[in-house]
Write an enzyme that holds these catalytic residues in place. Structure first.
Site, PDB file in Angstrom:
ATOM      1  N   LYS A  99       0.952  -1.268  -0.008  1.00  0.00           N
ATOM      2  CA  LYS A  99      -0.128   0.009   0.090  1.00  0.00           C
ATOM      3  C   LYS A  99       0.958   1.085   0.101  1.00  0.00           C
ATOM      4  O   LYS A  99       1.794   1.600   1.002  1.00  0.00           O
ATOM      5  CB  LYS A  99      -0.868   0.167   1.357  1.00  0.00           C
ATOM      6  CG  LYS A  99      -1.674   1.255   1.565  1.00  0.00           C
ATOM      7  CD  LYS A  99      -2.721   1.158   2.741  1.00  0.00           C
ATOM      8  CE  LYS A  99      -2.740   2.141   3.749  1.00  0.00           C
ATOM      9  NZ  LYS A  99      -2.992   3.288   3.324  1.00  0.00           N
ATOM     10  N   ALA A 187      -9.020   5.614   3.693  1.00  0.00           N
ATOM     11  CA  ALA A 187      -9.134   6.858   4.631  1.00  0.00           C
ATOM     12  C   ALA A 187     -10.164   7.851   4.674  1.00  0.00           C
ATOM     13  O   ALA A 187     -10.936   8.130   3.689  1.00  0.00           O
ATOM     14  CB  ALA A 187      -7.827   7.921   4.254  1.00  0.00           C
ATOM     15  N   ASN A 209      -8.713   2.084   9.372  1.00  0.00           N
ATOM     16  CA  ASN A 209      -7.895   1.846  10.483  1.00  0.00           C
ATOM     17  C   ASN A 209      -8.587   2.474  11.713  1.00  0.00           C
ATOM     18  O   ASN A 209      -9.326   1.838  12.680  1.00  0.00           O
ATOM     19  CB  ASN A 209      -6.542   2.221  10.373  1.00  0.00           C
ATOM     20  CG  ASN A 209      -5.523   1.642  11.549  1.00  0.00           C
ATOM     21  OD1 ASN A 209      -4.594   1.368  11.416  1.00  0.00           O
ATOM     22  ND2 ASN A 209      -6.251   1.381  12.469  1.00  0.00           N
ATOM     23  N   THR A 210      -8.417   3.911  11.750  1.00  0.00           N
ATOM     24  CA  THR A 210      -8.793   4.562  12.939  1.00  0.00           C
ATOM     25  C   THR A 210     -10.232   4.248  13.377  1.00  0.00           C
ATOM     26  O   THR A 210     -10.707   4.277  14.346  1.00  0.00           O
ATOM     27  CB  THR A 210      -8.424   6.138  12.780  1.00  0.00           C
ATOM     28  OG1 THR A 210      -7.178   6.223  12.281  1.00  0.00           O
ATOM     29  CG2 THR A 210      -8.823   6.781  14.070  1.00  0.00           C
TER      30      THR A 210
END
Lengths: 258, 75
Positions: A99, A187, A209-210
């Protein structure tokens, strides 16, 4: 049932890709990955801490038979750094997947598209399967695809912001024009409806992710994301009704009692 | 002749090693898991197959990296 996400000839049953950072514990990460149904996780490359060995065991907590590893070049600010990081990642576990991130600004973490293109060209030449993180821009997408990218990964909003999709028009345009490789939103996803909306627009997958790791209950959020992605995908495949300004009755208009 | 040592940098930290130390020896002295790491010597990646034959020299910079949890940006 075969509605798989295919990247570089490899089939994934889940359209959700998860990051592995920011979890309070490895145990929590494992449970969240499990609940999300993901088959691909992204990992960062860092120096082995020689004094504190506790972090070295990270890979012991990822079931490599279950999850395809996608090393990332997070934190790289130049093409050279990103290329170097990708080469090191390949050496750790003999993987060609990356990535690719080349960051251009510390506060926004927006990509440096010029560096990204340069690194994509170099790594494709080296035989890498490159998934670049880029601005949601059709022209950049085309150049990345010309350079040999195996997928394109537009941001929905700044990394870790949780703002959700900020520019639906750009994503729709990308969906219309980009047919050769998958589009993965990377994102900005904050909650399950963001993921569902991305898939409804027609993108092929979502990486986050977050949104999961930072939730009060990451395991529950991971499951919500799994369902959100699935719901969005099904709605896209089903084909939604047209939007109309006025009501349109859904009951028969004949046979009314008088 | 006084016994000499070599100074090398490992992940930015100075370490003293005996002359003739090979990379493979350094890896085992540091108790690193070979199948979980990659190594750069003076910014060039050294394949695992070459660790046995590579002797470290004074001033060498060694980088040992592995995978850690991460998604995007600088964690």
């Amino acid at each position: 049932m075969a509605d798989s996400l295919v990247i570089a000839g490899r089939d994934f049953h889940s359209r959700l890709i998860l990051g592995t950072g920011k979890y309070e514990s490895y145990d929590l990460m494992k449970k969240a990955l499990e609940a999300s149904g993901t088959e691909m996780v992204t990992v960062a490359v860092r120096r082995v801490p020689l004094a504190d060995r506790s972090k070295e065991s990270f890979l012991d907590h990822i079931d490599l038979k279950k999850y395809h590893l996608l090393p990332n070049t997070a934190g790289c600010y130049s093409a050279d750094e990103a290329i170097r990081t990708a080469m090191l990642a390949r050496e750790v576990l003999d993987t060609k997947w990356v990535k690719l991130e080349v960051i251009g600004d510390e506060r926004t973490l927006f990509p440096d598209n010029e560096g990204l293109l340069e690194a994509t060209r170099a790594l494709v030449k080296e035989g890498f399967i490159v998934l670049p993180y880029f601005n949601d821009d059709l022209i950049v997408a085309r150049r990345l695809i010309d350079a040999g990218a195996a997928a394109v990964m537009p941001l929905a909003a700044p990394i870790g912001s949780g703002l959700g999709i900020q520019n639906f028009t750009n994503l729709r345009i990308l969906r219309e024009y980009v047919q050769d490789v998958p589009i993965i939103v990377d994102a900005g996803v904050g909650t399950a409806s963001d993921a569902a909306l991305a898939l409804e627009v027609g993108v092929d997958g979502v990486l986050m992710n977050t949104g999961v790791a930072g939730a009060k209950n990451p395991v529950k959020m991971a499951e919500a994301m799994r369902l959100g992605v699935r719901a969005g995908r099904l709605a896209y495949l089903a084909g939604r009704i047209e939007r109309k300004l006025y009501a349109s009755a859904s009951s028969p208009q004949t046979g009314m009692i008088e | 002749m006084p016994e000499s040592v070599l100074k090398v940098l490992v992940n930015g930290e100075q370490r003293e090693i005996e002359p003739g130390t090979r990379l493979r020896t350094l890896v085992s002295e540091l108790e690193l898991k070979p199948d979980r790491i990659a190594i750069e010597l003076n910014r060039r990646i050294l394949r695992k197959a070459d660790w046995d034959s590579t002797e470290l020299a004074e001033g060498d910079a060694v980088e040992v990296v592995s995978f850690v949890g991460g998604g995007a940006g600088l964690v």
